[in-house]
Scaffold this motif. Sequence first.
Motif, PDB file in Angstrom:
ATOM      1  N   MET A 230      16.243 -13.360 -42.154  1.00 52.15           N
ATOM      2  CA  MET A 230      14.862 -13.831 -42.077  1.00 52.15           C
ATOM      3  C   MET A 230      14.746 -14.992 -41.094  1.00 52.15           C
ATOM      4  O   MET A 230      13.821 -15.036 -40.269  1.00 52.15           O
ATOM      5  N   LEU A 231      15.687 -15.937 -41.140  1.00 52.50           N
ATOM      6  CA  LEU A 231      15.669 -17.065 -40.210  1.00 52.50           C
ATOM      7  C   LEU A 231      15.845 -16.591 -38.774  1.00 52.50           C
ATOM      8  O   LEU A 231      15.176 -17.093 -37.854  1.00 52.50           O
ATOM      9  N   ASP A 232      16.739 -15.626 -38.548  1.00 54.03           N
ATOM     10  CA  ASP A 232      16.950 -15.100 -37.196  1.00 54.03           C
ATOM     11  C   ASP A 232      15.689 -14.441 -36.654  1.00 54.03           C
ATOM     12  O   ASP A 232      15.377 -14.554 -35.463  1.00 54.03           O
ATOM     13  N   GLN A 233      14.968 -13.763 -37.523  1.00 59.14           N
ATOM     14  CA  GLN A 233      13.731 -13.102 -37.079  1.00 59.14           C
ATOM     15  C   GLN A 233      12.679 -14.137 -36.669  1.00 59.14           C
ATOM     16  O   GLN A 233      12.030 -14.002 -35.620  1.00 59.14           O
ATOM     17  N   ILE A 234      12.504 -15.176 -37.483  1.00 65.95           N
ATOM     18  CA  ILE A 234      11.537 -16.224 -37.148  1.00 65.95           C
ATOM     19  C   ILE A 234      11.978 -16.958 -35.884  1.00 65.95           C
ATOM     20  O   ILE A 234      11.146 -17.296 -35.018  1.00 65.95           O
ATOM     21  N   HIS A 235      13.290 -17.173 -35.738  1.00 66.14           N
ATOM     22  CA  HIS A 235      13.810 -17.812 -34.529  1.00 66.14           C
ATOM     23  C   HIS A 235      13.501 -16.964 -33.299  1.00 66.14           C
ATOM     24  O   HIS A 235      13.110 -17.479 -32.243  1.00 66.14           O
ATOM     25  N   GLY A 236      13.656 -15.656 -33.431  1.00 70.37           N
ATOM     26  CA  GLY A 236      13.331 -14.757 -32.329  1.00 70.37           C
ATOM     27  C   GLY A 236      11.861 -14.829 -31.949  1.00 70.37           C
ATOM     28  O   GLY A 236      11.504 -14.781 -30.761  1.00 70.37           O
ATOM     29  N   GLN A 237      10.984 -14.946 -32.943  1.00 71.13           N
ATOM     30  CA  GLN A 237       9.555 -15.101 -32.665  1.00 71.13           C
ATOM     31  C   GLN A 237       9.290 -16.399 -31.906  1.00 71.13           C
ATOM     32  O   GLN A 237       8.481 -16.431 -30.964  1.00 71.13           O
ATOM     33  N   PHE A 238       9.980 -17.456 -32.301  1.00 73.09           N
ATOM     34  CA  PHE A 238       9.850 -18.758 -31.639  1.00 73.09           C
ATOM     35  C   PHE A 238      10.269 -18.638 -30.167  1.00 73.09           C
ATOM     36  O   PHE A 238       9.556 -19.085 -29.257  1.00 73.09           O
ATOM     37  N   ILE A 239      11.410 -18.030 -29.932  1.00 75.48           N
ATOM     38  CA  ILE A 239      11.907 -17.882 -28.563  1.00 75.48           C
ATOM     39  C   ILE A 239      10.936 -17.066 -27.712  1.00 75.48           C
ATOM     40  O   ILE A 239      10.648 -17.405 -26.557  1.00 75.48           O
ATOM     41  N   GLU A 240      10.409 -16.013 -28.290  1.00 78.06           N
ATOM     42  CA  GLU A 240       9.457 -15.172 -27.555  1.00 78.06           C
ATOM     43  C   GLU A 240       8.209 -15.949 -27.167  1.00 78.06           C
ATOM     44  O   GLU A 240       7.693 -15.801 -26.043  1.00 78.06           O
ATOM     45  N   VAL A 241       7.705 -16.791 -28.072  1.00 78.61           N
ATOM     46  CA  VAL A 241       6.528 -17.603 -27.781  1.00 78.61           C
ATOM     47  C   VAL A 241       6.813 -18.581 -26.647  1.00 78.61           C
ATOM     48  O   VAL A 241       5.983 -18.772 -25.750  1.00 78.61           O
ATOM     49  N   VAL A 242       7.986 -19.213 -26.667  1.00 76.17           N
ATOM     50  CA  VAL A 242       8.341 -20.170 -25.617  1.00 76.17           C
ATOM     51  C   VAL A 242       8.475 -19.461 -24.264  1.00 76.17           C
ATOM     52  O   VAL A 242       7.945 -19.938 -23.251  1.00 76.17           O
ATOM     53  N   LYS A 243       9.143 -18.330 -24.230  1.00 81.25           N
ATOM     54  CA  LYS A 243       9.309 -17.602 -22.970  1.00 81.25           C
ATOM     55  C   LYS A 243       7.959 -17.123 -22.436  1.00 81.25           C
ATOM     56  O   LYS A 243       7.710 -17.175 -21.216  1.00 81.25           O
ATOM     57  N   LYS A 244       7.082 -16.670 -23.321  1.00 82.58           N
ATOM     58  CA  LYS A 244       5.774 -16.197 -22.891  1.00 82.58           C
ATOM     59  C   LYS A 244       4.930 -17.354 -22.362  1.00 82.58           C
ATOM     60  O   LYS A 244       4.200 -17.192 -21.363  1.00 82.58           O
ATOM     61  N   GLY A 245       5.022 -18.501 -23.001  1.00 76.76           N
ATOM     62  CA  GLY A 245       4.213 -19.639 -22.580  1.00 76.76           C
ATOM     63  C   GLY A 245       4.718 -20.313 -21.324  1.00 76.76           C
ATOM     64  O   GLY A 245       3.927 -20.700 -20.462  1.00 76.76           O
ATOM     65  N   ARG A 246       6.037 -20.436 -21.192  1.00 70.07           N
ATOM     66  CA  ARG A 246       6.599 -21.176 -20.061  1.00 70.07           C
ATOM     67  C   ARG A 246       6.905 -20.267 -18.866  1.00 70.07           C
ATOM     68  O   ARG A 246       6.926 -20.723 -17.730  1.00 70.07           O
ATOM     69  N   GLY A 247       7.138 -18.996 -19.130  1.00 76.92           N
ATOM     70  CA  GLY A 247       7.351 -18.043 -18.038  1.00 76.92           C
ATOM     71  C   GLY A 247       8.539 -18.394 -17.163  1.00 76.92           C
ATOM     72  O   GLY A 247       9.602 -18.827 -17.649  1.00 76.92           O
ATOM     73  N   ASP A 248       8.358 -18.231 -15.852  1.00 73.58           N
ATOM     74  CA  ASP A 248       9.462 -18.456 -14.919  1.00 73.58           C
ATOM     75  C   ASP A 248       9.730 -19.935 -14.667  1.00 73.58           C
ATOM     76  O   ASP A 248      10.599 -20.285 -13.859  1.00 73.58           O
ATOM     77  N   ARG A 249       9.010 -20.827 -15.337  1.00 77.74           N
ATOM     78  CA  ARG A 249       9.312 -22.256 -15.215  1.00 77.74           C
ATOM     79  C   ARG A 249      10.574 -22.630 -15.986  1.00 77.74           C
ATOM     80  O   ARG A 249      11.182 -23.673 -15.716  1.00 77.74           O
ATOM     81  N   LEU A 250      10.947 -21.795 -16.948  1.00 79.67           N
ATOM     82  CA  LEU A 250      12.156 -22.073 -17.737  1.00 79.67           C
ATOM     83  C   LEU A 250      13.414 -21.873 -16.917  1.00 79.67           C
ATOM     84  O   LEU A 250      13.554 -20.886 -16.195  1.00 79.67           O
ATOM     85  N   LYS A 251      14.330 -22.788 -17.036  1.00 78.19           N
ATOM     86  CA  LYS A 251      15.673 -22.644 -16.465  1.00 78.19           C
ATOM     87  C   LYS A 251      16.629 -22.460 -17.648  1.00 78.19           C
ATOM     88  O   LYS A 251      17.242 -23.407 -18.133  1.00 78.19           O
ATOM     89  N   GLU A 252      16.710 -21.211 -18.111  1.00 80.81           N
ATOM     90  CA  GLU A 252      17.405 -20.919 -19.355  1.00 80.81           C
ATOM     91  C   GLU A 252      18.891 -21.244 -19.285  1.00 80.81           C
ATOM     92  O   GLU A 252      19.559 -20.996 -18.286  1.00 80.81           O
ATOM     93  N   THR A 253      19.369 -21.805 -20.384  1.00 79.07           N
ATOM     94  CA  THR A 253      20.789 -22.068 -20.587  1.00 79.07           C
ATOM     95  C   THR A 253      21.156 -21.574 -21.982  1.00 79.07           C
ATOM     96  O   THR A 253      20.278 -21.376 -22.830  1.00 79.07           O
TER      97      THR A 253
END
Length: 328
Positions: A230-253
């Motif tokens: 359950m925590l992994d699923q909510i974490h995945g939702q969080f990551i998806e929201v951040v990637k969608k909002g920040r787009g190519d501005r993210l320098k992922e590590t």
Amino acid sequence: MQDPQDNTSAPASTPSVAPTQPGWERQALEQLAFAALREQQTARRWKNGLRVAWLVFLSVLFWQAFSFNTPTTNPSLPHTAMVSIRGEIGSEGEGSAENVMAAMRNALEDSGSQALVLLINSPGGSPVQAGLINDEIRRLKALHNKPIYVVVEESCASAAYYIAAAADKIYVDKASIVGSIGVLMDGFGFTGLMDKLGIERRLMTAGANKGFLDPFSPQTEAQRKHAQAMLDQIHGQFIEVVKKGRGDRLKETPEMFSGLFWSGQQAVDMGLADALGSLDGVARDVVKSPDVVDYTQKENVAERLAKRFGAAVGEGAVHALRMGSSLR
């Protein structure tokens, strides 16, 4: 002049009727009755005075509860709208989705607002409340075609960053705390200590896993895996929201979504934020409307007292019902 040795004088409150006078019993009773009447009148005056005081107090509370603070400047003139998000994000208080979304709608519906700035200083909180605010930010941007910016003060972590990710741009102080993209579920386990102390936990449930978060009961491997999934699923939702909002501005590590947090300057370098800036600076240099109008919905003293009074009445009613049922 009274003789110092004479101690026979009666107290002032006792009836001054000599027992040897004719009809002294009737006079004494009359005086006692009048004294009792005066005491009742005095008590009635105090009671009426207290009622009036309570009436005035409650009137002031209601007046404060239903009065609204007007903006410091004329909202019809061009200005930068501001909504503050402070403290823990939860279903109650100023950080609730209900309050924040209502304030955002009021700000953007005003014809004079040129943009909305969310002033955030929060360590996080409920992912549900944050998700509701995130969705509303996206809806309002499309509806009003006005930019929405985030300005971070001390911290914008966890659920607070969940909200910020939906903004057009994020401005931070170089020493702000930003990030903490993760989810947690905490608790304690006392089963070993209870065994040492010889304490037996008696917990009755209907459903094999109903009590799996009980700190006094052992947790099985299947229950742990369920919670982790359950925590992994909510974490995945969080990551998806951040990637969608920040787009190519993210320098992922690899560490970006691990739950770590960074300083404001580091967040800018990583693409979690756009630039360094303050509320006044963004209003003046970005929005080009230096006048800032605060639309934050603030819970006043009357509302807090009313809620506490309601909770106290509810607890009293429940206690009375329990006492009544036990007596029956």
